[in-house]
Scaffold this active site. Structure first.
Site, PDB file in Angstrom:
ATOM      1  N   CYS B  13      -1.834 -22.164 -17.912  1.00 26.88           N
ATOM      2  CA  CYS B  13      -0.464 -21.962 -17.417  1.00 26.88           C
ATOM      3  C   CYS B  13      -0.181 -20.465 -17.339  1.00 26.88           C
ATOM      4  O   CYS B  13      -1.006 -19.645 -17.715  1.00 26.88           O
ATOM      5  CB  CYS B  13       0.555 -22.640 -18.321  1.00 26.88           C
ATOM      6  N   CYS B  16      -0.631 -18.339 -20.370  1.00 25.65           N
ATOM      7  CA  CYS B  16      -2.015 -17.914 -20.640  1.00 25.65           C
ATOM      8  C   CYS B  16      -2.301 -16.617 -19.883  1.00 25.65           C
ATOM      9  O   CYS B  16      -2.909 -15.688 -20.431  1.00 25.65           O
ATOM     10  CB  CYS B  16      -3.010 -18.982 -20.189  1.00 25.65           C
ATOM     11  N   ASP B 435       3.603   4.248  17.068  1.00 26.78           N
ATOM     12  CA  ASP B 435       2.877   5.352  17.705  1.00 26.78           C
ATOM     13  C   ASP B 435       2.721   4.935  19.167  1.00 26.78           C
ATOM     14  O   ASP B 435       2.713   3.739  19.480  1.00 26.78           O
ATOM     15  CB  ASP B 435       1.516   5.489  17.017  1.00 26.78           C
ATOM     16  N   ASP B 597      -2.619   3.758  15.033  1.00 28.12           N
ATOM     17  CA  ASP B 597      -4.046   3.435  15.111  1.00 28.12           C
ATOM     18  C   ASP B 597      -4.944   4.627  14.812  1.00 28.12           C
ATOM     19  O   ASP B 597      -6.122   4.461  14.533  1.00 28.12           O
ATOM     20  CB  ASP B 597      -4.388   2.880  16.493  1.00 28.12           C
ATOM     21  N   ASP B 601      -2.169   9.233  12.568  1.00 33.06           N
ATOM     22  CA  ASP B 601      -1.078   8.364  12.112  1.00 33.06           C
ATOM     23  C   ASP B 601      -1.159   8.086  10.612  1.00 33.06           C
ATOM     24  O   ASP B 601      -0.222   7.545  10.025  1.00 33.06           O
ATOM     25  CB  ASP B 601      -1.116   7.018  12.853  1.00 33.06           C
TER      26      ASP B 601
END
Lengths: 196, 709
Positions: B13, B16, B435, B597, B601
């Site tokens: 659980c 734990c 961008d 990309d 950036d």
């Protein structure tokens, strides 16, 4: 297969012995009944034992073939009973044939425990043992005579009497009450006695 | 610091998981410990100079749990399947005994209908035989549920009680009290037959086993996405040996530099470059793009993609965990194992939940015993019910299961979400900055007009640049290049150099200057991707402000922005200033996502609340981003945000039900309704409700599997 049958034959008695050892209610019911009998008037009439309650009118009868309670009819007429006129009412249940081998009421109850075990029970609410006479009628006795104020109880199903015009609250010597059972509370007519 | 992930066994659980997390965190030299109950993994950073990994493992074992051997996907799947089978078998065995136990316990109590009942077991005629029959039936249930007792009491002894402790204490109390009453029966107190609770223990164990079994199945389904991905991995490769012979070898035996052969219809085994042949390759499993990509000598090919029609020979360049495919799986696995900040509350509560529940159960049970005249049976019923109804499992499962399904669903749609935190933050985004080049546009500009005799001069300089505009100019020019000296590229501003002794400067615009004097202009257009306009429309309809950020001239930028429907344009921004522009937007109180990309950036992607990189972009961009879109389709941006919103909503629903269940369930079990004339909760119903809570939370998380982009 043969081996299994042999093993079963060997084991079965052991299981049956163990089960009888485990039947604590049956064993103790006989013991408690023995104590009750010693405090009641008991008469042997050719193998039919009559155990009369302290009022002298209500009787438990144990026979080789049946167990019954008999009680005075007059209080029921006085309370409005409109059926056939009788001196006594009897509530009876047949049991397995004891073959006239029992020399005491205790032994007869022991016989019932052995052969008609399903009619002997324990009523935890009152700490009583009982013999079921069928149709809601019973005879009960205290498990422990020293600590119970209702040592023996004659129990009737009030319904047939009510249907026959009886006012259940007006029967002299009988108490109309709701009794706690394992199936909930049920209406009963009770006549109980303290044997001490 | 090194990051390590260990598979942990024996956690039952969330308490734990909290215990393991605490045990590792205590060791000096460890940091960032995160234990995930759903994935059963502990992730942490540690300083090898300060602490050895063995010490961490020892701490986990000392806390009462197991460190499992790292296994591959198949072994892991087999282990989990085995666990499900074992749990289900245990449940069936337990049910076989618990059902008759429940029957013989309940039928004597049913007054309305007379159900068939063996006369030899009538509790009022044969109380001891009846009690022994119950004992015989409960023993197998306890035997198959032994783990609850083993783990539960051990955790209790170690002062870290967990869910098993609640079950162990609750059912042990019921069994011990019943055993005491059996002893009473043998002593002639036949009324004690009415106080047997063996069926409570048997049925609770059975229901918990059922709950655990359903939970294990549902947990397995939450990682379906990763299993699907792993299933795509090729198992063998065909190697061409030094003698030119073909030989099939296991994938693990492939080495960098090996020349491999891929037949039509076969999977490409590792990453590499095509050495010979040409074919179309289906890369949809990596990019989501359904159209096969043409591959010829020199082109990159990737593991797990499918060679469509031709025969390809390629040189292995990345193997094992280094392939793009393995990296993607690791990314998804890491994300699934990560925790969202929203989980912190559930984790905190789970850690202290069990001791509090045991305390409540004791206080309430003792109070009922002392202050009511209802006796020990009543107090015991309440004590057991409170212990059994309290469920930290649902709390522990609420967040990680939703994240597992959410990130898995993202992966299925070509959206790689790097972690729970990213998933949670993404739903708060109210501003998205795109961008321009390569993100909104194709990134392949073309020359559309030339003013003045500047094309040869420009091409001769631009041939040294990798900028898309430079490439467009060079592609447009089909004459002879002039010799150029002292080439210099000013990022975001253009290029310069000396041609025929004259200083030539090309400013992004594209304006050409000779010795500082304007001599002409080249008009370059970068066409927007077909998906850009639809994506931006969808974002705007979601109430998100869309901003375009570019180093391009204002005129060019605004033209592209108008084409795709963006009204706010931040143009002529140098790469180093892109992050500052994001900061400025954040200063306005906006929650900003940056979509980009390129390498330029990367700072902005890192600065933004959420960085979204296009999969076709550079590695740096993808590393800086929180979300990677495997396709170059911008429509995946609103899809990612929608997925985030739905996942977070799902987590909130789960937490609401998990908390609500305990907030309502515990007082009912404590007898609050009974106090006001209502019913008392039977511990059996408490166990059923407890199991149901975990299953309902998991079922709700699995609803995310129906998410549609």
């Amino acid at each position: 297969m043969k081996k299994l049958a042999v093993i079963a034959l060997i084991i079965m008695p052991a299981i049956l012995t163990a089960c009888s050892q485990l039947d604590v209610v049956g064993t103790d019911a006989v013991r408690a009944f023995g104590e009750i009998v010693s405090s009641m008037d008991s008469v042997d009439d050719s193998g039919t034992w009559h155990l009369t309650a302290p009022d002298g009118k209500t009787v438990l009868i144990l026979n080789d073939n049946f167990v019954s309670i008999t009680f005075e009819a007059q209080p029921f007429y006085d309370a409005g009973f409109n059926g056939e006129i009788q001196e006594q009412f009897v509530k009876e249940r047949g049991i397995s044939d004891a073959n006239k081998s029992h020399d005491s009421p205790r032994n007869m109850v022991e016989h019932i425990v052995k052969n008609d075990r399903e009619i002997v029970g324990y009523h935890s609410a009152l700490d009583h043992y009982n013999i079921d006479l069928g149709d809601g009628n019973m005879f009960e006795w205290a498990k422990d005579l020293s600590s119970n104020d209702k040592d023996i109880v004659f129990v009737l199903n009030p319904e047939p009497f009510i249907n026959a015009g009886v006012d259940p609250n007006a029967i002299e010597g009988w108490t109309f009450a709701k009794v706690p059972t394992d199936n909930g509370e049920v209406d009963k007519l009770l006549k109980f006695f303290d044997l001490k | 610091m090194q990051t390590q992930t260990l598979p942990i066994g024996g956690m039952t659980c969330a308490a734990c998981a909290a215990r393991v997390q605490k045990a590792i965190s205590k060791i000096s030299g460890t940091d960032g410990v995160s234990v995930n109950f759903a994935t059963e993994k502990a992730t942490f950073s540690y300083d090898p100079a300060l602490v050895r990994l063995a010490a961490v493992k020892e701490a986990v074992i000392k806390a009462g749990y197991k460190v499992l051997e790292k296994s591959d996907a198949d072994e892991d799947r087999e282990r989990k399947q085995k666990e499900i089978r074992v749990l289900w078998t245990k449940f069936i065995i337990s049910a076989i005994f618990a059902l008759p136990l429940l029957y013989i316990a309940m039928v004597p109590m049913i007054k309305i209908v007379r159900l068939p009942f063996p006369g030899g077991l009538d509790p009022m005629i044969y109380p001891l035989i009846y009690a022994i029959a119950e004992i015989i039936l409960v023993i197998p249930c306890i035997a198959v549920g032994y783990r609850f007792y083993f783990v539960g009491f051990r955790a209790l002894i170690m002062r870290a009680p967990n869910m098993d402790s609640l079950i162990a204490v609750g059912t042990t109390a019921a069994v011990l009290y019943s055993a005491y009453n059996v002893f009473q029966i043998t002593n002639g107190n036949f009324g004690a037959v009415e106080s047997l609770y063996f069926e409570t223990a048997g049925v609770i164990i059975t229901l918990i086993l059922l709950g655990k079994s359903l939970e294990a199945r549902a947990k397995g389904r939450t990682s379906d996405a990763i299993k699907k991905l792993m299933g795509l991995a090729p198992k063998t490769a065909i190697i061409i040996d030094s003698e030119g012979k073909e030989r099939e070898i296991p994938i693990d035996d492939v080495e960098i530099g090996d020349i491999l052969l891929v037949k039509p219809g076969a999977k490409i085994p590792v990453d590499g470059s095509v050495a010979d042949g040409h074919s179309a390759v289906d890369e949809s499993m990596l990019t989501g793009e359904s159209i096969p990509v043409d591959k010829a000598a020199g082109d990159k090919v990737f593991a797990a993609t499918i060679n469509a029609n031709g025969i390809l020979k390629f040189k292995a360049e990345k193997i094992g965990s280094e392939t793009a495919f393995s990296q993607i799986i690791k990314l998804v696995e890491d994300a699934q194992g990560s925790k969202a900040p929203i989980a912190a509350l559930a984790d905190t509560v789970s850690g202290i939940f069990v001791p509090i529940v045991i305390g409540i159960a004791l206080i309430v049970g003792i109070s009922w015993f002392i202050f009511s005249n209802l006796g020990l049976e009543h107090a015991l019923t309440i004590f057991v019910s409170v212990l059994v109804i309290a469920c930290p499992c649902a709390l522990g499962l609420a967040t990680p299961t939703a994240i597992m399904v959410g990130t898995g669903k993202g992966a299925e749609n070509g959206i790689l979400i790097k972690g729970g935190e990213a998933l949670e933050t993404a739903h708060k985004i109210d501003t998205i900055v795109f961008d321009k080049t390569g993100t909104i546009t194709e990134g392949k500009p073309v020359v559309t007009a030339v003013e003045g005799e500047v094309l040869q001069l420009a091409a001769s300089l631009e041939k040294f640049s990798n900028h898309p505009i430079a490439k467009a100019i060079c592609e447009h020019f089909d004459g002879e290049f002039l010799a150029a000296e002292k080439f210099e590229e000013i990022p975001g501003n253009g290029v310069s150099g000396i041609i025929n002794g004259k200083n030539i400067e090309i400013r992004r615009g594209i304006k050409v200057y000779e010795n500082g004097e304007y001599i002409g202009k080249i008009v370059v257009s970068d066409t927007p991707k077909t998906s850009s306009k639809a994506a931006i429309e969808r974002l705007r309809s979601m109430g998100i402000e869309v901003v375009m950020l570019t180093g391009d001239a204002r005129e060019t930028a605004e033209r592209v922005a108008a084409e795709v429907g963006i009204s706010r344009v931040l143009s002529e921004v140098f790469p180093q200033d892109k992050a500052n522009e994001i900061k400025k937007l954040q200063a306005e109180g906006k929650c900003v996502a940056m979509v980009g990309d390129g390498i330029n950036d990367a700072p902005a992607l890192a600065q933004a609340d959420i960085g979204i990189a296009i999969g076709s972009g550079t590695d740096v961009a993808m590393e800086s981003a929180d979300i990677v879109l495997m396709r170059s389709d911008l429509r995946d941006v609103p899809t990612a945000l929608k997925l985030s919103k739905q996942t977070i909503r799902n987590i909130k629903q789960n937490l609401f039900w998990a908390f609500g269940y305990n907030v309502v369930g515990i007082p009912i079990a404590a007898g609050v309704l009974y106090l006001f004339g209502g019913p008392l909760l039977n511990p059996i119903f408490a166990a059923a409700a407890m199991s149901l809570s975990s299953v309902s939370v998991l079922t709700n998380a699995l609803r995310l599997k129906r998410f549609k982009a």
